[in-house]
Write an enzyme that holds these catalytic residues in place. Structure first.
Site, mmCIF file in Angstrom:
data_model
loop_
_atom_site.group_PDB
_atom_site.id
_atom_site.type_symbol
_atom_site.label_atom_id
_atom_site.label_comp_id
_atom_site.label_asym_id
_atom_site.label_seq_id
_atom_site.Cartn_x
_atom_site.Cartn_y
_atom_site.Cartn_z
ATOM 1 C CD1 TRP A 40 27.914 34.647 29.113
ATOM 2 C CD2 TRP A 40 26.700 32.839 29.617
ATOM 3 N NE1 TRP A 40 28.186 33.679 28.182
ATOM 4 C CE2 TRP A 40 27.462 32.561 28.463
ATOM 5 C CE3 TRP A 40 25.856 31.841 30.124
ATOM 6 C CZ2 TRP A 40 27.402 31.316 27.819
ATOM 7 C CZ3 TRP A 40 25.793 30.618 29.480
ATOM 8 C CH2 TRP A 40 26.560 30.359 28.343
ATOM 9 C CE LYS A 41 28.369 42.053 34.164
ATOM 10 N NZ LYS A 41 28.323 43.493 34.350
ATOM 11 C CG HIS B 133 31.643 42.066 38.765
ATOM 12 N ND1 HIS B 133 30.622 42.980 38.880
ATOM 13 C CD2 HIS B 133 32.098 42.149 37.495
ATOM 14 C CE1 HIS B 133 30.471 43.592 37.708
ATOM 15 N NE2 HIS B 133 31.351 43.101 36.851
ATOM 16 C CD GLU C 104 35.207 43.673 35.019
ATOM 17 O OE1 GLU C 104 35.280 42.953 34.032
ATOM 18 O OE2 GLU C 104 34.232 43.686 35.790
ATOM 19 N N GLY D 215 28.209 48.333 32.128
ATOM 20 C CA GLY D 215 26.756 48.215 32.029
ATOM 21 C C GLY D 215 26.089 49.183 31.071
ATOM 22 C CB SER E 230 31.049 49.322 27.810
ATOM 23 O OG SER E 230 30.107 49.635 28.806
ATOM 24 N N GLY F 268 31.007 41.570 29.192
ATOM 25 C CA GLY F 268 29.701 41.348 29.812
ATOM 26 C C GLY F 268 28.603 41.234 28.773
HETATM 27 P P1 PGA Z 1 29.612 45.043 30.499
HETATM 28 O O1 PGA Z 1 30.075 44.323 31.838
HETATM 29 O O2 PGA Z 1 30.522 44.529 29.415
HETATM 30 O O3 PGA Z 1 28.197 44.629 30.305
HETATM 31 O O4 PGA Z 1 29.785 46.513 30.709
HETATM 32 C C1 PGA Z 1 31.438 44.235 32.072
HETATM 33 C C2 PGA Z 1 31.702 43.586 33.380
HETATM 34 O O5 PGA Z 1 31.024 43.853 34.371
HETATM 35 O O6 PGA Z 1 32.615 42.747 33.411
#
Ligand code: PGA
Length: 254
Positions: free
Chosen positions: A9-10, A94, A165, A171, A209, A230
């Site tokens: 979830w960051k 990450h 990634e 993002g 993404s 993400g």
């Molecule tokens: P995102 O992030 O799906 O929002 O692009 C992916 C990630 O950083 O693992």
């Protein structure tokens, strides 16, 4: 190999919001039995994950872990602390942590080793900065991965998870990668890993993404062992659909 599909979830969702997320998510994936799922909430919601997931096959973990087991490291969180909360995974390296905290591949490797010492599987993230030809990106990725694995004992290699990634695909506003180009990179990484003892069993997840529209195509791509999601997983219904992609039995989400 069973697909492994997870989300970080960051820095999103409070513990109250996390509780709601788990209550919504868990019933939607109850029927899935051909894949493994995990959720990496922020540290402040790991206890909520433990509350809500302990009776389910869904694993939980952390988005980072310190390389040391204890000591004078204000604000950091150690592997024994995470293991004590039932974490089965610890994400390391990450690109946002490399960017925001200056993490080097050697530090990332020490963090992976700490996770392994405490019975957790490290999810080591690697990815090139800019989109390019395989011949250009592969040497960079392999150099980085080799350094990220430098502290991992050969006997532990089989417990590592890799997340590919590419930074350019992560993002808001990023360009989604084509499943074919992802597959080409991941097959090459897989061949490199397979030359090491235990390396052939390492799942290589794809992250960047990932959304409902491309999840199944990515999963069907040879070399892609799973997905790491993400922002499109912050909605539990959406993540349930991604987590169910290509499943034979999709339960409530079909
Ligand atoms: P995102 O992030 O799906 O929002 O692009 C992916 C990630 O950083 O693992």
């Amino acid at each position: 190999m069973r697909p492994l599909i997870g989300t970080s979830w960051k820095m999103n969702l409070t513990s109250t919001e996390a509780d709601r997320w788990f209550r919504d998510f868990v019933p939607l994936v109850r029927q899935l039995d051909d894949r493994d799922l995990f959720v990496l909430p922020p540290f402040t919601s790991i206890w909520v994950a433990r509350e809500r997931l302990r009776e389910t096959p869904i694993a939980w973990g952390a988005q980072d872990v310190d390389a040391e087991d204890a000591g004078a490291h204000t604000g950091d969180t150690s592997a024994p602390m995470l293991a004590d909360l039932g974490c089965r995974y610890a994400e390391v390296g990450h690109s946002e942590r490399r960017r925001d905290h200056g993490e080097t591949p050697e530090l990332i490797s020490a963090k992976a080793a700490a996770a392994l010492r405490w019975g957790m599987r490290p999810i080591i993230c690697i990815g090139e900065h800019r989109r390019g030809a395989l011949a250009d990106t592969l040497p960079f990725l392999i150099d980085d991965l080799g350094r990220c694995l430098s502290s991992v004992a050969p006997a532990d290699l089989g417990r590592v998870v890799i997340a590919y990634e590419p930074e350019w695909a992560i993002g808001v506003g990023a360009v989604a990668a084509h499943p074919e180009e992802v597959g080409a990179v991941q097959r090459a990484l897989g061949s490199w890993l397979a030359e090491r003892p235990g390396g052939a069993s390492i799942p290589i997840l794809y992250g960047g993404s990932v959304d409902v529209a491309d999840a199944a195509r990515l999963l069907y791509e040879p070399g892609v062992g799973g997905l790491f999601v993400g922002r499109f997983a912050l909605d539990p219904v959406n993540f349930a659909r991604i987590a169910s992609a290509g499943a034979v039995r999709q339960g409530a989400t079909t």
